[in-house]
Design an enzyme around this catalytic site. Structure first.
Site, PDB file in Angstrom:
ATOM      1  N   SER A   1       9.642   1.867  -6.457  1.00 18.73           N
ATOM      2  CA  SER A   1       8.663   1.821  -5.377  1.00 18.73           C
ATOM      3  C   SER A   1       8.529   3.172  -4.691  1.00 18.73           C
ATOM      4  O   SER A   1       9.517   3.803  -4.332  1.00 18.73           O
ATOM      5  CB  SER A   1       9.062   0.772  -4.346  1.00 18.73           C
ATOM      6  OG  SER A   1       8.787  -0.521  -4.808  1.00 18.73           O
TER       7      SER A   1
ATOM      8  N   GLY B   1      13.479   0.061  -7.255  1.00 18.56           N
ATOM      9  CA  GLY B   1      13.804   1.466  -7.041  1.00 18.56           C
ATOM     10  C   GLY B   1      12.670   2.398  -7.418  1.00 18.56           C
ATOM     11  O   GLY B   1      12.631   3.556  -6.999  1.00 18.56           O
TER      12      GLY B   1
ATOM     13  N   ASP C   1       0.936  -0.042   2.711  1.00 16.90           N
ATOM     14  CA  ASP C   1       2.310   0.144   2.237  1.00 16.90           C
ATOM     15  C   ASP C   1       2.594   1.604   1.897  1.00 16.90           C
ATOM     16  O   ASP C   1       3.198   1.912   0.868  1.00 16.90           O
ATOM     17  CB  ASP C   1       2.604  -0.749   1.036  1.00 16.90           C
ATOM     18  CG  ASP C   1       4.102  -0.836   0.748  1.00 16.90           C
ATOM     19  OD1 ASP C   1       4.900  -0.702   1.696  1.00 16.90           O
ATOM     20  OD2 ASP C   1       4.477  -1.025  -0.420  1.00 16.90           O
TER      21      ASP C   1
ATOM     22  N   ILE D   1     -15.536 -12.951   7.540  1.00 20.92           N
ATOM     23  CA  ILE D   1     -16.385 -12.912   6.346  1.00 20.92           C
ATOM     24  C   ILE D   1     -15.762 -13.710   5.206  1.00 20.92           C
ATOM     25  O   ILE D   1     -14.571 -14.020   5.218  1.00 20.92           O
ATOM     26  CB  ILE D   1     -16.628 -11.457   5.882  1.00 20.92           C
ATOM     27  CG1 ILE D   1     -15.290 -10.722   5.712  1.00 20.92           C
ATOM     28  CG2 ILE D   1     -17.543 -10.730   6.848  1.00 20.92           C
ATOM     29  CD1 ILE D   1     -15.427  -9.294   5.225  1.00 20.92           C
TER      30      ILE D   1
ATOM     31  N   HIS E   1       7.499  -0.096   2.694  1.00 25.00           N
ATOM     32  CA  HIS E   1       8.565  -1.092   2.586  1.00 25.00           C
ATOM     33  C   HIS E   1       9.896  -0.476   2.168  1.00 25.00           C
ATOM     34  O   HIS E   1      10.947  -1.085   2.341  1.00 25.00           O
ATOM     35  CB  HIS E   1       8.161  -2.231   1.639  1.00 25.00           C
ATOM     36  CG  HIS E   1       8.268  -1.918   0.176  1.00 25.00           C
ATOM     37  ND1 HIS E   1       7.182  -1.588  -0.600  1.00 25.00           N
ATOM     38  CD2 HIS E   1       9.331  -1.900  -0.663  1.00 25.00           C
ATOM     39  CE1 HIS E   1       7.575  -1.397  -1.842  1.00 25.00           C
ATOM     40  NE2 HIS E   1       8.878  -1.573  -1.913  1.00 25.00           N
TER      41      HIS E   1
END
EC number: 3.4.21.107
Length: 514
Positions: A258, A256, A183, A317, A153
Site C-alpha cells: 500500500s 505492505g 486515501d 443524486i 491508511h
C-alpha cells in the site's frame, strides 16, 4: 635379437600394431576421431526473439521507492487474534528466533484484505507510552527535497514516521497532510545533505487496458520488491468513497505494498496501490491503484496548504438508468438525476430542482454520479460552474456558485413512519396500494404486491410518491393522469419520485398496457 629369427608375416603384424598404436595416440592428442567414436547430439537451444524486460526501468526507479514505517503508542486491533501472519506453531518458536521477531513486529500492522489496517485500540497497560511499530507500507519520492507520497491508511494510526531507502538508510519523516477521501498522504524527509532520487506522475489517461505495469513496494516488510503485470481494467468502483475511479492491475500486490507506485515502461507513476481484493488476504491478481491524475491534484494541494478543499453544490443524486432515461425522454442513460437539492445549498439557491438530470459541467459531459462528484470537487470553492440540466424535455443551463465541501455532512433520518389517513386506493396495474398523505404532499404506499415490478425496483410500504414524471401528485387520479400523459407521449416508463426517511430517490416503472 637377430633379424632372421622373425618370420616375415610376424614382422608385418608388428608394423601394423605399431602403426595402430601411433594412430591412437594421435587421435587422443588431437580429438577429431574421438568425437566420431563418442558422437553426441547437440543440446536443445531455441533462438527466440528478444523480449523487452523491466530491469532498466527498475534500476532507475528503485532509489525513489521507500518503505514507510509507522510507530505509535497505541495497539492495533489486529494485534490480537488471527491475522495474515498468524498460524499454528509460531507462538511456540523460541523468543530469540528471527521468524518470531518478524511476526511479532510486523504481524499486527499493515494492510487488511482490502489494503486497510486495523483501527486503534487503547494504550497497552503493560507498556504505557511506548512508541512501537503499528503498521508499514510503501511510498515514493516526488521531489529531490524529500516530499513523498503514501496511503492515508498506512499513516492513519501513527505518531512517528520513518522511511527506509533503497540502500537501507533509515530516515525520520514528518506528516504534511492527509486526504482520507482518496486515501492519500504526504510525508517529508528533511536532510539538507541529500538530493533524493524522485519520480514523476504520468498522464494515466494514456494508460490502456493491457499495458505493462511494474509495481515496486515493501510487501510483508521484505523491502524493495518488484512485480510486473498489466493494466487489467479501468474505472473500478469498489465502494471505498465517492471518488472511486481505480486502475485495476494484476501485478502481485500484498500487504505492505500500500502506498507503493505502479510504473509504466517510461518509469512514470500511473497509479498508487491502495487496495487488494482477496478473500484470503494474499495476492489473487486483483489490485487497485489510485490514478496518477487524481493523486497529483490531491498531493499538490496537500503540499501547498496541508489539506484538500473540494467544490460542493449540495445535491443528492443517483444514476440515470435506461428506464429513467426513457421516462424523461433522454436519448442516453448518462448523467446524474437530482433526487433532492439540499436546503440552502448552492444548487438549491441557483434553482436546481428535484428531477433535474445534470448532463454536463462547464461543457464536459457527465457520465454518471461519480463523474459529477469528481468534476464538481475539482472546481475551487468560490468559482462558478455552468451546469447543464435536462428538465421538461429540454436542456437548461444554470450558473452555480461553488461552495467548499462541509467537513461533515449531517444527515438526519427520521425513523417514524408517516401517518396513513384516508381510504386506501389501488394502482392495480402496478401492484401498489396508496392513501393520501397527511400533509397533502404525495401519497403514501401502504402495500406492495411482491410479484410486481414495483417490488422488483425496491419500492416498499411506507414510501411516499411525491411526483410522477416531475408532476406533483396528491391522489391516485393525479398518478393516473400523469401516466396517461406519458403513454400518449409514447413513453414506455414513468418516473416516480419517492421519499422515505427524509431521503428522496427516483424509480422508473414500465407503463402497464392492456
Amino acid at each position: 635379437m637377430p633379424k632372421e629369427k622373425f618370420p616375415s608375416v610376424y614382422r608385418k603384424t608388428l608394423v601394423a600394431v605399431a602403426m595402430s598404436s601411433a594412430l591412437a595416440g594421435a587421435v587422443l592428442a588431437t580429438g577429431p576421431l574421438s568425437a566420431v567414436v563418442s558422437a553426441q547430439a547437440d543440446p536443445v537451444r531455441v533462438d527466440a526473439p528478444a523480449q523487452p524486460g523491466f530491469a532498466d526501468v527498475v534500476a532507475k526507479v528503485s532509489p525513489a521507492v521507500v518503505s514507510v514505517r509507522v510507530k505509535s503508542d497505541v495497539q492495533t486491533a489486529s494485534d490480537q487474534g488471527q491475522n495474515l501472519f498468524s498460524g499454528p506453531g509460531f507462538d511456540q518458536l523460541p523468543d530469540g528466533h528471527p521468524l518470531k521477531r518478524f511476526f511479532r513486529e510486523f504481524g499486527g500492522g499493515g494492510d487488511g484484505p482490502w489494503g486497510r489496517p486495523g483501527g486503534k485500540k487503547k494504550r497497552s497497560e503493560n507498556r504505557p507510552g511506548r512508541i512501537r511499530p503499528v503498521s508499514q507500507g510503501s511510498g515514493f519520492f516526488i521531489s529531490d527535497d524529500g516530499y513523498l507520497v503514501t496511503n492515508n491508511h498506512v499513516v492513519a494510526d501513527g505518531d512517528a514516521y520513518s522511511v527506509v531507502l533503497d540502500d537501507g538508510t533509515e530516515l525520520d519523516a514528518k506528516l504534511i497532510g492527509t486526504d482520507p477521501r482518496t486515501d492519500l498522504a504526504v510525508l517529508k524527509v528533511d536532510d539538507a545533505k541529500r538530493k533524493f532520487t524522485y519520480v514523476a506522475f504520468a498522464d494515466d489517461n494514456k494508460a490502456r487496458v493491457g499495458d505493462w505495469v511494474v509495481a515496486v513496494g515493501n510487501p510483508f516488510g521484505l523491502g524493495g520488491t518488484v512485480t510486473a503485470g498489466i493494466v487489467s481494467a479501468r474505472g473500478r468502483d469498489i465502494g471505498a468513497g465517492p471518488y472511486d475511479d481505480f486502475i485495476q492491475i494484476d501485478a502481485a500486490v500484498n500487504r505492505g505494498n500500500s502506498g507503493g507506485p505502479d510504473f509504466n515502461l517510461n518509469g512514470e507513476v500511473i497509479g498508487i496501490n491502495t487496495a487488494i481484493f482477496s478473500p484470503s488476504g494474499g495476492n489473487v491478481g486483483i489490485a487497485f491503484a489510485i490514478p496518477a491524475s487524481t493523486a497529483k491534484e490531491v498531493v499538490d494541494q496537500i503540499i501547498k496548504t496541508g489539506s484538500v478543499q473540494r467544490g460542493w453544490i449540495g445535491v443528492q443524486i443517483q444514476p440515470v438508468t435506461k428506464e429513467i432515461a426513457e421516462s424523461l425522454g433522454l436519448s442516453e442513460s448518462k448523467g446524474a438525476i437530482v433526487a433532492a437539492p439540499q436546503d440552502g445549498g448552492p444548487a438549491a439557491k441557483a434553482g436546481v430542482q428535484a428531477g433535474d438530470v445534470i448532463t454536463a459541467v462547464n461543457g464536459e459531459t457527465v457520465e454518471d454520479p461519480r463523474d459529477l462528484a469528481r468534476k464538481i470537487a475539482a472546481i475551487a470553492p468560490g468559482e462558478k460552474a455552468d451546469v447543464t440540466v435536462w428538465r421538461k424535455n429540454a436542456a437548461k443551463n444554470i450558473d452555480i456558485s461553488i461552495d467548499a465541501m462541509p467537513k461533515e455532512q449531517q444527515q438526519q433520518a427520521s425513523t417514524e413512519k408517516p401517518s396513513q389517513p384516508g381510504t386506501p386506493e389501488t394502482l392495480g396495474s402496478y401492484g401498489l396500494t396508496v392513501v393520501p398523505s397527511e400533509d397533502g404532499k404525495g401519497v403514501v404506499i401502504t402495500d406492495v404486491n411482491s410479484d410486481s415490478d414495483a417490488a422488483d425496483k425496491g419500492i416498499r410500504s411506507g414510501d411516499i410518491i411525491v411526483s410522477v414524471n416531475n408532476k406533483p401528485v396528491k391522489s391516485v387520479s393525479d398518478i393516473n393522469a400523469a401516466i396517461s400523459d406519458a403513454d400518449k407521449a409514447g413513453r414506455r416508463a414513468v418516473l416516480l419520485q419517492l421519499q422515505s426517511n427524509d431521503q428522496s430517490r427516483f424509480v422508473a416503472l414500465p407503463i402497464a398496457r392492456g
